[in-house]
Design a protein around this motif. Structure first.
Motif, PDB file in Angstrom:
ATOM      1  N   ASN A   1       0.833  -1.197   0.000  1.00  0.00           N
ATOM      2  CA  ASN A   1       0.000   0.000   0.000  1.00  0.00           C
ATOM      3  C   ASN A   1       0.875   1.257   0.000  1.00  0.00           C
ATOM      4  OD1 ASN A   1      -2.052   1.830   0.189  1.00  0.00           O
ATOM      5  ND2 ASN A   1      -2.544   1.367   2.329  1.00  0.00           N
ATOM      6  N   ALA A   2       1.660   1.395  -1.085  1.00  0.00           N
ATOM      7  CA  ALA A   2       2.672   2.445  -1.141  1.00  0.00           C
ATOM      8  C   ALA A   2       2.056   3.833  -1.290  1.00  0.00           C
ATOM      9  CB  ALA A   2       3.639   2.170  -2.295  1.00  0.00           C
ATOM     10  N   ASP A   3       0.807   3.906  -1.694  1.00  0.00           N
ATOM     11  CA  ASP A   3       0.153   5.201  -1.896  1.00  0.00           C
ATOM     12  C   ASP A   3       0.121   6.029  -0.621  1.00  0.00           C
ATOM     13  OD1 ASP A   3      -0.241   4.510  -4.449  1.00  0.00           O
ATOM     14  OD2 ASP A   3      -2.397   4.126  -4.279  1.00  0.00           O
ATOM     15  N   SER A   4      -0.018   5.314   0.531  1.00  0.00           N
ATOM     16  CA  SER A   4      -0.159   6.050   1.783  1.00  0.00           C
ATOM     17  C   SER A   4       1.181   6.204   2.502  1.00  0.00           C
ATOM     18  CB  SER A   4      -1.156   5.323   2.699  1.00  0.00           C
ATOM     19  OG  SER A   4      -0.641   4.044   3.009  1.00  0.00           O
ATOM     20  N   TYR A   5       2.266   5.843   1.867  1.00  0.00           N
ATOM     21  CA  TYR A   5       3.582   5.939   2.490  1.00  0.00           C
ATOM     22  C   TYR A   5       4.051   7.393   2.575  1.00  0.00           C
ATOM     23  CZ  TYR A   5       8.557   5.330   3.316  1.00  0.00           C
ATOM     24  OH  TYR A   5       9.825   5.399   3.839  1.00  0.00           O
ATOM     25  N   ILE A   6       4.428   7.806   3.790  1.00  0.00           N
ATOM     26  CA  ILE A   6       4.944   9.160   3.974  1.00  0.00           C
ATOM     27  C   ILE A   6       6.429   9.039   4.322  1.00  0.00           C
ATOM     28  CG2 ILE A   6       4.681  11.295   5.293  1.00  0.00           C
ATOM     29  CD1 ILE A   6       1.798  10.198   6.005  1.00  0.00           C
ATOM     30  N   PRO A   7       7.327   9.447   3.426  1.00  0.00           N
ATOM     31  CA  PRO A   7       8.750   9.138   3.604  1.00  0.00           C
ATOM     32  C   PRO A   7       9.506  10.070   4.541  1.00  0.00           C
ATOM     33  CG  PRO A   7       8.411  10.264   1.536  1.00  0.00           C
ATOM     34  CD  PRO A   7       7.060  10.156   2.189  1.00  0.00           C
ATOM     35  N   TYR A   8       8.800  10.917   5.289  1.00  0.00           N
ATOM     36  CA  TYR A   8       9.507  11.806   6.217  1.00  0.00           C
ATOM     37  C   TYR A   8       8.774  11.775   7.567  1.00  0.00           C
ATOM     38  CZ  TYR A   8       5.756  14.448   4.043  1.00  0.00           C
ATOM     39  OH  TYR A   8       4.549  14.820   3.531  1.00  0.00           O
ATOM     40  N   PRO A   9       9.487  12.187   8.651  1.00  0.00           N
ATOM     41  CA  PRO A   9       8.842  12.159   9.966  1.00  0.00           C
ATOM     42  C   PRO A   9       7.625  13.070  10.002  1.00  0.00           C
ATOM     43  CG  PRO A   9      11.198  12.591  10.170  1.00  0.00           C
ATOM     44  CD  PRO A   9      10.864  12.689   8.701  1.00  0.00           C
ATOM     45  N   VAL A  10       6.574  12.658  10.706  1.00  0.00           N
ATOM     46  CA  VAL A  10       5.380  13.501  10.840  1.00  0.00           C
ATOM     47  C   VAL A  10       5.116  13.797  12.315  1.00  0.00           C
ATOM     48  CG1 VAL A  10       4.173  12.856   8.721  1.00  0.00           C
ATOM     49  CG2 VAL A  10       3.957  11.415  10.756  1.00  0.00           C
ATOM     50  N   GLU A  11       4.463  14.907  12.563  1.00  0.00           N
ATOM     51  CA  GLU A  11       4.080  15.248  13.928  1.00  0.00           C
ATOM     52  C   GLU A  11       2.751  14.573  14.267  1.00  0.00           C
ATOM     53  OE1 GLU A  11       4.040  19.513  14.464  1.00  0.00           O
ATOM     54  OE2 GLU A  11       6.062  19.408  15.291  1.00  0.00           O
ATOM     55  N   VAL A  12       2.718  13.818  15.354  1.00  0.00           N
ATOM     56  CA  VAL A  12       1.446  13.239  15.797  1.00  0.00           C
ATOM     57  C   VAL A  12       1.150  13.758  17.204  1.00  0.00           C
ATOM     58  CG1 VAL A  12       1.601  11.141  14.400  1.00  0.00           C
ATOM     59  CG2 VAL A  12       2.621  11.176  16.675  1.00  0.00           C
ATOM     60  N   GLU A  13      -0.128  13.837  17.526  1.00  0.00           N
ATOM     61  CA  GLU A  13      -0.503  14.298  18.855  1.00  0.00           C
ATOM     62  C   GLU A  13      -0.490  13.118  19.811  1.00  0.00           C
ATOM     63  OE1 GLU A  13      -3.913  17.004  18.793  1.00  0.00           O
ATOM     64  OE2 GLU A  13      -4.246  16.463  20.897  1.00  0.00           O
ATOM     65  N   VAL A  14       0.187  13.256  20.928  1.00  0.00           N
ATOM     66  CA  VAL A  14       0.201  12.182  21.930  1.00  0.00           C
ATOM     67  C   VAL A  14      -0.195  12.778  23.290  1.00  0.00           C
ATOM     68  CG1 VAL A  14       1.977  10.798  20.771  1.00  0.00           C
ATOM     69  CG2 VAL A  14       2.647  12.521  22.454  1.00  0.00           C
ATOM     70  N   GLY A  15      -0.482  11.885  24.226  1.00  0.00           N
ATOM     71  CA  GLY A  15      -0.820  12.333  25.575  1.00  0.00           C
ATOM     72  C   GLY A  15      -2.203  12.921  25.664  1.00  0.00           C
ATOM     73  N   GLY A  16      -2.402  13.721  26.691  1.00  0.00           N
ATOM     74  CA  GLY A  16      -3.724  14.284  26.947  1.00  0.00           C
ATOM     75  C   GLY A  16      -4.374  13.585  28.123  1.00  0.00           C
ATOM     76  N   ALA A  17      -5.172  14.309  28.864  1.00  0.00           N
ATOM     77  CA  ALA A  17      -5.869  13.730  30.006  1.00  0.00           C
ATOM     78  C   ALA A  17      -7.271  14.325  30.081  1.00  0.00           C
ATOM     79  CB  ALA A  17      -5.123  14.021  31.303  1.00  0.00           C
ATOM     80  N   THR A  18      -8.236  13.475  30.415  1.00  0.00           N
ATOM     81  CA  THR A  18      -9.609  13.931  30.651  1.00  0.00           C
ATOM     82  C   THR A  18      -9.861  13.761  32.141  1.00  0.00           C
ATOM     83  OG1 THR A  18     -10.298  13.250  28.450  1.00  0.00           O
ATOM     84  CG2 THR A  18     -12.030  13.532  30.091  1.00  0.00           C
ATOM     85  N   VAL A  19     -10.221  14.857  32.811  1.00  0.00           N
ATOM     86  CA  VAL A  19     -10.221  14.846  34.272  1.00  0.00           C
ATOM     87  C   VAL A  19     -11.566  15.318  34.837  1.00  0.00           C
ATOM     88  CG1 VAL A  19      -9.005  15.645  36.332  1.00  0.00           C
ATOM     89  CG2 VAL A  19      -7.770  15.440  34.164  1.00  0.00           C
ATOM     90  N   PHE A  20     -12.116  14.536  35.754  1.00  0.00           N
ATOM     91  CA  PHE A  20     -13.349  14.885  36.470  1.00  0.00           C
ATOM     92  C   PHE A  20     -13.028  15.057  37.954  1.00  0.00           C
ATOM     93  CE2 PHE A  20     -14.419  12.133  32.923  1.00  0.00           C
ATOM     94  CZ  PHE A  20     -15.418  12.843  32.276  1.00  0.00           C
ATOM     95  N   VAL A  21     -13.502  16.149  38.540  1.00  0.00           N
ATOM     96  CA  VAL A  21     -13.391  16.337  39.994  1.00  0.00           C
ATOM     97  C   VAL A  21     -14.789  16.148  40.583  1.00  0.00           C
ATOM     98  CG1 VAL A  21     -12.724  17.882  41.865  1.00  0.00           C
ATOM     99  CG2 VAL A  21     -11.491  17.968  39.678  1.00  0.00           C
ATOM    100  N   LEU A  22     -14.938  15.147  41.440  1.00  0.00           N
ATOM    101  CA  LEU A  22     -16.240  14.797  42.004  1.00  0.00           C
ATOM    102  C   LEU A  22     -16.314  15.169  43.479  1.00  0.00           C
ATOM    103  CD1 LEU A  22     -16.625  11.156  40.572  1.00  0.00           C
ATOM    104  CD2 LEU A  22     -17.279  13.304  39.488  1.00  0.00           C
ATOM    105  N   PRO A  23     -17.482  15.642  43.933  1.00  0.00           N
ATOM    106  CA  PRO A  23     -17.661  15.901  45.360  1.00  0.00           C
ATOM    107  C   PRO A  23     -17.736  14.580  46.121  1.00  0.00           C
ATOM    108  CG  PRO A  23     -19.756  16.161  44.196  1.00  0.00           C
ATOM    109  CD  PRO A  23     -18.698  15.913  43.138  1.00  0.00           C
ATOM    110  N   VAL A  24     -17.252  14.602  47.365  1.00  0.00           N
ATOM    111  CA  VAL A  24     -17.264  13.408  48.228  1.00  0.00           C
ATOM    112  C   VAL A  24     -18.051  13.756  49.483  1.00  0.00           C
ATOM    113  CG1 VAL A  24     -15.821  11.900  49.651  1.00  0.00           C
ATOM    114  CG2 VAL A  24     -15.077  12.523  47.347  1.00  0.00           C
ATOM    115  N   GLU A  25     -19.042  12.938  49.852  1.00  0.00           N
ATOM    116  CA  GLU A  25     -19.832  13.233  51.052  1.00  0.00           C
ATOM    117  C   GLU A  25     -19.195  12.674  52.307  1.00  0.00           C
ATOM    118  OE1 GLU A  25     -23.981  12.386  50.648  1.00  0.00           O
ATOM    119  OE2 GLU A  25     -24.207  13.952  49.131  1.00  0.00           O
ATOM    120  N   GLN A  26     -18.588  11.524  52.190  1.00  0.00           N
ATOM    121  CA  GLN A  26     -17.901  10.935  53.336  1.00  0.00           C
ATOM    122  C   GLN A  26     -16.628  10.283  52.844  1.00  0.00           C
ATOM    123  OE1 GLN A  26     -19.991   8.298  56.081  1.00  0.00           O
ATOM    124  NE2 GLN A  26     -21.946   8.939  55.211  1.00  0.00           N
TER     125      GLN A  26
END
Ligand code: NI
Ligand code: NI
Ligand code: NI
Lengths: 109, 109, 109
Positions: free
Chosen positions: A80-105
């Motif tokens: 599948n040579a059509d999709s070959y990219i012969p140089y380094p590319v920037e990809v997005e990595v990492g990331g966090a999804t964060v919820f802060v929840l109230p605690v009753e006890q």
């Protein structure tokens, strides 16, 4: 008391765990998959007093923030040579999804 | 309605599950690791009416309370004889970290 | 912002995941076992704006609702012929237990 649930990519998981322990947060990891983030992920469960929530969020941000990374080109397989990219590319990595929840006890037995 | 999240050591997990079921609590277990407690752990997720929260906490305490246990001496391996303790020692086992969370809606479909 | 925790049977898990993604919900799955429901289960964790909570609940209900299914008779093993039922029976499958939790802060880093 608050309960923080943070979904982070597996590649940031060990570093985040070390950083949380360094800052004296008590953390439990839950096995999790897919959804919020593209690759494998881990859900951190962090119990903390209200006054330390901002610090916990800062540690999560510092260790998991979404960023771009140069990725080496990968040789095409199966002709599948059509999709070959012969140089380094920037990809997005990492990331966090964060919820802060109230605690009753909160208890430690 | 409340949601109770209880992180307990693996060694207390089966006994706690039996005790919760005996007392008619509905429990889901989440695979979890490290952090709050030293060895392997399990996170119990328990949904209950407000009026039964105290009972649930009592059952968790009764079955998971931190306690001391005599541990047989272990022969030193690899020649590290300096740290060999030739008599049984008391180690702390068990313990549970418990969060009670408010619930805005509960449904069973 | 709300956090929805939905415990669903494994057999409905893939279909629910597809339906949630189709409706633009962001979902993380937690490995879970036993308790609320008889067979294997998965816990979905879904973060959503307040205005979309009803839609999320509808998608969960549509894909996981408890229903009856005809089950083919199984030949008795080990000679326990007394309990052998030689015709198909209706068994209850599916079902979801759902908690909607308040969220104090939500962040995406
Ligand atoms: Ni620091
Ligand atoms: Ni009792
Ligand atoms: Ni629809």
């Amino acid at each position: 008391m608050k309960l923080i649930l943070a979904v982070v990519q597996d590649q940031d998981s060990a570093r985040l765990m070390n950083a949380m322990v360094d800052h004296n947060f008590r953390v439990t990891k839950l096995a999790s998959t897919g959804g919020f983030l593209k690759s494998g992920n881990t859900t951190f469960m962090i119990g903390t007093e209200d006054i330390r929530v901002e610090k916990a969020l800062q540690v999560i941000k510092d260790n998991c923030k979404s960023r771009e990374q140069l990725m080496a080109p990968v040789s095409p397989m199966g002709g599948n040579a059509d999709s070959y990219i012969p140089y380094p590319v920037e990809v997005e990595v990492g990331g966090a999804t964060v919820f802060v929840l109230p605690v009753e006890q909160f208890h430690h037995f």
